[in-house]
Write an enzyme that holds these catalytic residues in place. Structure first.
Site, short mmCIF file in Angstrom:
data_model
loop_
_atom_site.label_atom_id
_atom_site.label_comp_id
_atom_site.label_asym_id
_atom_site.label_seq_id
_atom_site.Cartn_x
_atom_site.Cartn_y
_atom_site.Cartn_z
N LYS A 95 0.84 -1.21 0.00
CA LYS A 95 0.00 0.00 0.00
C LYS A 95 0.87 1.25 0.00
O LYS A 95 0.56 2.25 -0.66
CB LYS A 95 -0.95 -0.03 1.21
CG LYS A 95 -2.06 -1.05 1.01
CD LYS A 95 -2.80 -1.45 2.28
CE LYS A 95 -3.73 -2.63 1.94
NZ LYS A 95 -4.43 -3.20 3.06
N GLN A 116 -5.09 -2.30 9.13
CA GLN A 116 -4.82 -3.58 8.48
C GLN A 116 -5.42 -4.72 9.31
O GLN A 116 -5.14 -4.83 10.50
CB GLN A 116 -3.30 -3.77 8.31
CG GLN A 116 -2.91 -5.00 7.54
CD GLN A 116 -3.39 -4.95 6.09
OE1 GLN A 116 -3.23 -3.96 5.40
NE2 GLN A 116 -3.98 -6.04 5.62
N ASP A 167 -11.49 1.71 3.04
CA ASP A 167 -11.74 0.28 2.79
C ASP A 167 -13.22 0.02 2.44
O ASP A 167 -13.56 -1.03 1.91
CB ASP A 167 -11.39 -0.53 4.05
CG ASP A 167 -10.06 -1.26 3.92
OD1 ASP A 167 -9.60 -1.45 2.78
OD2 ASP A 167 -9.50 -1.64 4.97
#
Ligand code: NAP
Length: 284
Positions: free
Chosen positions: A51, A95, A118
């Site tokens: 990322k 995460q 997300d």
């Protein structure tokens, strides 16, 4: 035809980089993504590194905050709340998975909805199912982009999605439905899965079991999207949920693992960060 998520994501990231390059003059700064990594799970470390690399390629500012796995839930929630309040932050991603003593649901619902890159926040999920404007979850969004880039007609087709997780199976099914496919969702209790999958025009597999889908489960000409990321028990290499070697000659379109859905997921994370930035900066 093999859809290379690697190639498509490189093309889309180059387009985003050109867009972002104009932001400092237009808006005074570039988008800022904050990624929180709890602990040192090797797979999570590798995803977070990916990322950061993608952010660099697109010109997005990336801050990775690392915390030890002993962090308390309260400490993590208070870090997220500070980032929610921080006007210089456009996107927040924690995460997953998290250590067992931390509730993932509480973490996800604490992230400000407008910074939820997300697309996992309950309000974003609800908006998706109600066809309201929302931040789309990255993996399902990437899958639809891949299908469209490959020229696959979705409308009117029979789509079978194996897997019903909140992160992949369910939202993929919803996005396919929104594209006017007729969608069946299969799961671990589905009886006679092969007879169902053989009827699919588009088969999306998100189970997490190496080479679970065998050649006899797929009809000639099927479009096969393999979301799975597994370690091959024999070679130790990355592999998908689909027996790629056996199915590739039958499929009209197929995604490889690695280099398929994975890169597109990160690409859509970049797109979501830019969307969150633009939404916040143009609202003022
Ligand atoms: P998950 O939450 O574990 O869900 C797995 C789903 O597969 C469940 O719905 C389960 O059914 C179903 N399933 C398990 N065994 C089955 C069987 N024998 N027959 C039919 N269905 C079965 O996993 P996930 O988070 O959705 O992830 C799935 C895979 O995608 C994993 O390999 C993950 O690493 C990968 N993934 C990849 C990306 C990417 O960017 N490429 C992103 C996210 C996830 P039940 O609901 O009945 O238990």
């Amino acid at each position: 035809m093999i859809i290379s998520g690697k190639e498509l994501s490189a093309k889309l990231k180059a387009e985003m980089a050109r867009e972002v390059a104009a932001f400092p003059e237009k808006y005074g700064r570039v988008p800022h993504l904050v990624v929180i990594l709890v602990g040192d799970n090797p797979a999570s470390v590798s995803y977070v590194t990916g990322k950061a690399k993608a952010s660099e390629a697109v010109g997005i500012r990336n801050t990775t905050i690392r915390r030890p796995s002993e962090i308390t839930e309260q400490e993590l929630l208070s870090l997220i709340k500070d980032l929610n309040e921080d006007d210089s932050v456009d996107g927040i991603l924690v995460q997953l998975p998290l250590p067992e003593h931390i509730s993932e649901a509480r973490v996800i619902e604490t992230i400000a909805r407008e910074k939820d890159v997300d697309g996992f926040h309950p309000l974003n999920v609800a908006a998706l199912w109600q066809k309201q404007p929302c931040i789309l979850p990255c993996t399902p969004k990437g899958i639809i982009k891949m299908l469209k880039a490959a020229g696959v007609r979705i409308s009117g087709k029979r789509a079978v999605v194996i897997g019903r997780s909140n992160i992949v199976g369910l939202p993929v099914a919803k996005l396919l439905l929104d594209e006017n496919a007729t969608v069946t969702i299969a799961h671990s209790r589905t009886e006679d899965l092969p007879s169902l999958t053989r009827q699919a025009d588009i088969l999306v597999v998100a189970i997490g079991r190496p080479r679970f889908v065998t050649s006899d489960m797929v009809s000639d000409g099927t479009v096969v999207i393999d979301v799975g990321v597994n370690r091959d028990p024999e070679t130790g290499k990355l592999c998908g949920d689909v027996d790629y070697a056996a199915i590739e000659p039958k499929a009209s379109v197929i995604t490889p693992v690695p280099g398929g859905v994975g890169p597109m997921t990160i690409c859509c994370l970049m797109e979501n960060t830019i969307e969150c930035f633009l939404e916040r900066i143009t609202r003022r």
